[in-house]
Scaffold this motif. Sequence first.
Motif, PDB file in Angstrom:
ATOM      1  N   ASP A 443      -0.756   0.487  -6.153  1.00 36.68           N
ATOM      2  CA  ASP A 443      -0.653   1.923  -5.857  1.00 36.68           C
ATOM      3  C   ASP A 443      -2.038   2.472  -5.538  1.00 36.68           C
ATOM      4  O   ASP A 443      -3.026   1.726  -5.488  1.00 36.68           O
ATOM      5  CB  ASP A 443       0.018   2.671  -7.023  1.00 36.68           C
ATOM      6  N   ASP A 444      -2.128   3.798  -5.356  1.00 39.05           N
ATOM      7  CA  ASP A 444      -3.402   4.403  -4.959  1.00 39.05           C
ATOM      8  C   ASP A 444      -4.519   4.177  -5.972  1.00 39.05           C
ATOM      9  O   ASP A 444      -5.696   4.210  -5.627  1.00 39.05           O
ATOM     10  CB  ASP A 444      -3.227   5.918  -4.738  1.00 39.05           C
ATOM     11  N   LYS A 445      -4.129   3.944  -7.238  1.00 39.78           N
ATOM     12  CA  LYS A 445      -5.159   3.743  -8.278  1.00 39.78           C
ATOM     13  C   LYS A 445      -5.539   2.270  -8.448  1.00 39.78           C
ATOM     14  O   LYS A 445      -6.407   1.936  -9.254  1.00 39.78           O
ATOM     15  CB  LYS A 445      -4.649   4.294  -9.613  1.00 39.78           C
ATOM     16  N   GLY A 446      -4.831   1.405  -7.715  1.00 44.58           N
ATOM     17  CA  GLY A 446      -5.151  -0.017  -7.826  1.00 44.58           C
ATOM     18  C   GLY A 446      -4.313  -0.750  -8.865  1.00 44.58           C
ATOM     19  O   GLY A 446      -4.573  -1.914  -9.175  1.00 44.58           O
ATOM     20  N   ASN A 447      -3.264  -0.097  -9.409  1.00 48.97           N
ATOM     21  CA  ASN A 447      -2.369  -0.794 -10.341  1.00 48.97           C
ATOM     22  C   ASN A 447      -1.291  -1.518  -9.539  1.00 48.97           C
ATOM     23  O   ASN A 447      -0.750  -0.961  -8.587  1.00 48.97           O
ATOM     24  CB  ASN A 447      -1.669   0.212 -11.282  1.00 48.97           C
ATOM     25  N   GLU A 448      -0.972  -2.755  -9.961  1.00 51.21           N
ATOM     26  CA  GLU A 448       0.071  -3.500  -9.247  1.00 51.21           C
ATOM     27  C   GLU A 448       1.403  -2.784  -9.425  1.00 51.21           C
ATOM     28  O   GLU A 448       1.741  -2.348 -10.526  1.00 51.21           O
ATOM     29  CB  GLU A 448       0.141  -4.944  -9.764  1.00 51.21           C
ATOM     30  N   VAL A 449       2.159  -2.642  -8.345  1.00 49.81           N
ATOM     31  CA  VAL A 449       3.442  -1.936  -8.424  1.00 49.81           C
ATOM     32  C   VAL A 449       4.519  -2.907  -8.910  1.00 49.81           C
ATOM     33  O   VAL A 449       4.363  -4.122  -8.790  1.00 49.81           O
ATOM     34  CB  VAL A 449       3.844  -1.316  -7.056  1.00 49.81           C
ATOM     35  N   PRO A 450       5.634  -2.396  -9.483  1.00 48.73           N
ATOM     36  CA  PRO A 450       6.703  -3.283  -9.953  1.00 48.73           C
ATOM     37  C   PRO A 450       7.305  -4.120  -8.823  1.00 48.73           C
ATOM     38  O   PRO A 450       7.209  -3.741  -7.647  1.00 48.73           O
ATOM     39  CB  PRO A 450       7.749  -2.324 -10.523  1.00 48.73           C
TER      40      PRO A 450
END
Length: 627
Positions: A443-450
């Motif tokens: 996502d925009d924050k760099g967290n891997e999406v589900p």
Amino acid sequence: MDSEFFYPSKEVVKNANVKEYDNLYKKSVENPEGFWSERAKTLEWFKKWEKVLDDSNKPFYKWFVGGKINIVHNAIDRHLKTWRRNKLAVIWEGEPGDVRTFSYHALNREVSKFANVLKSMGVRKGEIVTIYMPQIPELMFAMLACAKIGAAHSVVYGGFSVEALAGRIQDAKSRVVLTADGGFRRGKITDLKGIVNEAVKRSATVEVCIVVKRTGHEVFMENDRDFWYHELMGLPIASAKCKTEIMDSEDMLFILYTSGTTGKPKGLLHTHGGYAVYTSTTHKFVFDIKDEDRWWCAADPGWVTGHSYIVYAPLINGATILMYEGAPNHPYPNRWWQMIEKYGISILYTSPTAIRGLMRFGDQWPQRHDLTSLRLLGSVGEPINPEAWKWYHKVIGQEKCPIMDTWWQTETGGFMITPLPITPLKPGSGTKPFFGNEVAVVDDKGNEVPVGEEGKLVIKTPWPGMARTIYGDAERYREVYWKEFEKQGWYKAGDSARIDKDGYVWIIGRIDDVIKVSGYRLGTAEIESALVSHPAVSEAAAIALPHEVKGNSIHTYVILRAGVSAGKQLEEELKNHVSKEIGPIAKPEDVTFVDSLPKTRSGKIMRRVLKARAQGLDAGDLTTLEE
């Protein structure tokens, strides 16, 4: 759809260069430097590198530091010491039907002679030569001759406008331009020399223009600036002996301009060492290259696909290459199938646009020809619609040829996400990352999406084929590709994607090709695939236009298959078809029937042009448009 697998045959698996993926991939990402070092050893170096990767000045990575090499030594010189000197390197067919062939020995002669001609014109190591030619053998000779003497080339696709060419000559400060009088396309002559004459008027740096006589039509030649290629090649200066320059691994090999959605085109810079290792490895593993193969990458050398997979990688791997000058459906829609039969082509690598364009004419054209020489197929340029994938697999590959659906960019130099011939395939998915590459969807924050959710595609690790910078604009390179995830040190691809439960990557499209309707995000590729899955439709484009209630509404443009007529009833049917395939949220506001779509010359649909036209706005930089 995500769970539909097509498995390779036992025979394909048994004969593949690479027999398994999972363990080798695991090893390659645990120790990428070890993996790439092993691959680099398959090439010939004048001096071995001291360090595989220097990451001390991120994101400006260096590979095989201290190594001395020249890509031409690996693409030509080393083959001359083996039986390959007499092997066919290039089979070329012109659109009017003329044919020329060159063995590796003959290729070396042409390249060496032209390298000496360039030297006599004062071309020196490190300068950039602009090449603007049709798809003829001399284009390949010119690229290789520049690299052989240590000059860099900037190939501008032979269909670009005066503005595009002049801008690229100025940015590269080229002193020498190589062109032809013209080329053939759909039976007509493209007046390349006329375009060069105009462009050179705007480019103060140009002193020399060398012109290949291809069409023989009347062109203006300026005294002391313009020279005929054939005349220079007949002079004593054009000796067939020319020393290949020893280059540093990080020396510039070429720059290639790619259009941004905004601003001036970006000249991406590639180097001799890392690029040679990366392109040759990806080509050999993914397309399972064998000595008896006849390889046809039906792109144009003016694009990165042509640089990497028409010129450099196939020659490094000692392949026999088919090159064709003209349009896929000229004079009839069986031109390609005829050539596959005539030359016994075993591997065809082309774009979804070309596949959909030929599919439009029905199955009877390919069925007239013997296509049994084919053993692998490939796709490049944009996500391929499942419908087109199945047609390509069934009608062209006769259900026995795995399709290597490759995702990569001008910036990456070679395949990044791709199957191998042994990979179980899902129509429309690029499958998994190539060895040494770690990718994620975030996502925009760099967290891997589900799993299954859409996000931004990033590449977490550097790779040898990566562009080193944007020529003359290092800050822009950092800004465009690295800034957003600088903290993590990731490369931002600019594409949206999702990863399914089996770890397969699905590229959805450029981030700016995602439509938000009532808060839902829909990829233009999904809507277009839904339309193309209708038997009446050959090609489609979807765009978002502002809508008071939904935020955006979906507007679509459709090219119908041959023999189908447009009408109100069909328009309604298509809207309902999309609604049924994806869901009511995706139902288009309207369907416009058209004869053609604005595309870049590499086959990507220019949706921003459709959008601007629909809103009566200025469409911006159109230099990369085909028509």
